[in-house]
Design a protein around this motif. Sequence first.
Motif, short mmCIF file in Angstrom:
data_model
loop_
_atom_site.label_atom_id
_atom_site.label_comp_id
_atom_site.label_asym_id
_atom_site.label_seq_id
_atom_site.Cartn_x
_atom_site.Cartn_y
_atom_site.Cartn_z
N LEU A 100 0.83 -1.22 0.00
CA LEU A 100 0.00 0.00 0.00
C LEU A 100 0.86 1.26 0.00
N ILE A 101 2.06 1.17 -0.56
CA ILE A 101 2.99 2.29 -0.52
C ILE A 101 2.42 3.55 -1.16
N GLN A 102 1.52 3.39 -2.15
CA GLN A 102 0.94 4.57 -2.80
C GLN A 102 -0.05 5.32 -1.93
N LYS A 103 -0.35 4.76 -0.74
CA LYS A 103 -1.18 5.44 0.23
C LYS A 103 -0.35 6.09 1.34
N ARG A 104 0.97 6.05 1.19
CA ARG A 104 1.86 6.56 2.23
C ARG A 104 2.58 7.84 1.78
N GLN A 105 3.10 8.52 2.79
CA GLN A 105 4.02 9.64 2.55
C GLN A 105 5.18 9.47 3.52
N ILE A 106 6.40 9.41 2.99
CA ILE A 106 7.57 9.09 3.81
C ILE A 106 8.67 10.09 3.52
N ALA A 107 9.11 10.80 4.55
CA ALA A 107 10.22 11.75 4.44
C ALA A 107 11.36 11.27 5.33
#
Length: 249
Positions: A77-84
């Motif tokens: 589900l990486i396209q539902k995440r935001q990672i900085a």
Amino acid sequence: MENDILGYDHENKEFGIAICSAIPCVGEYFAFGDGSAGVIAAQGSCNPYNGLKSINFLKEGSSPSEIIAKLKDSDELIQKRQIAIISNCGLMTCFTGENLGNGVKGHIIGKNFIACGNTLEDLNTLNIMKDTFEKSNEKSLYLKLLHALKMGDSTEADIRGRQSAGLHVYSIKNDYPIIKVNIDDDINPVKSLEEKVANFIRSFYQIIPFFPQRDGKQISPKTNSKEEKIFAEFKKNVLIRNFQFEKNI
């Protein structure tokens, strides 16, 4: 769900994150850090393991860009995440998924900072945080982060409002945070965060330099110094609070 800013101070080798959200406890489940690794915002559809894995990957020597590639391979589900991610040596990157929630989402990577957010009315919030951080004359990283978050929050851009906030700052000298203040449930969490951080800086923050460091070294406050007096006052207040607690029982 969130908007935040991550920053790096090359002179003092400090790095941190200021974050706020419409959901409770954002500082506990969406912000991750370690002085021996770096600082991470793992937000959007919640997956704390992306933050925990990123810390481990940094410790193993992976770059932020390599970590994003690894998370894309492991998270369906990486396209539902935001990672900085900002490493403890100042390398940084950010990923914003295409299917991340309602509203506007995005990120800005600049010199020594990442501003990112999702579920926003528009991207003005990120631009304001960017401008505030870049134009700041503050010497302390925590103040630059806090002021940038405050100005971003003033836009009221999160379409669901605000409920929690946090400020976490790390030093390359230690694994533990030198500042970690969270507001878990509040009608005005960023204002409350600003007040709590100010209280923390005036008191406990002053004695953190005298904690043991990763290399095993530990120094003591000089006799009759400001720090020794703060240390003594802090210990006295702890004893008073413990006495009052036992008395109430």
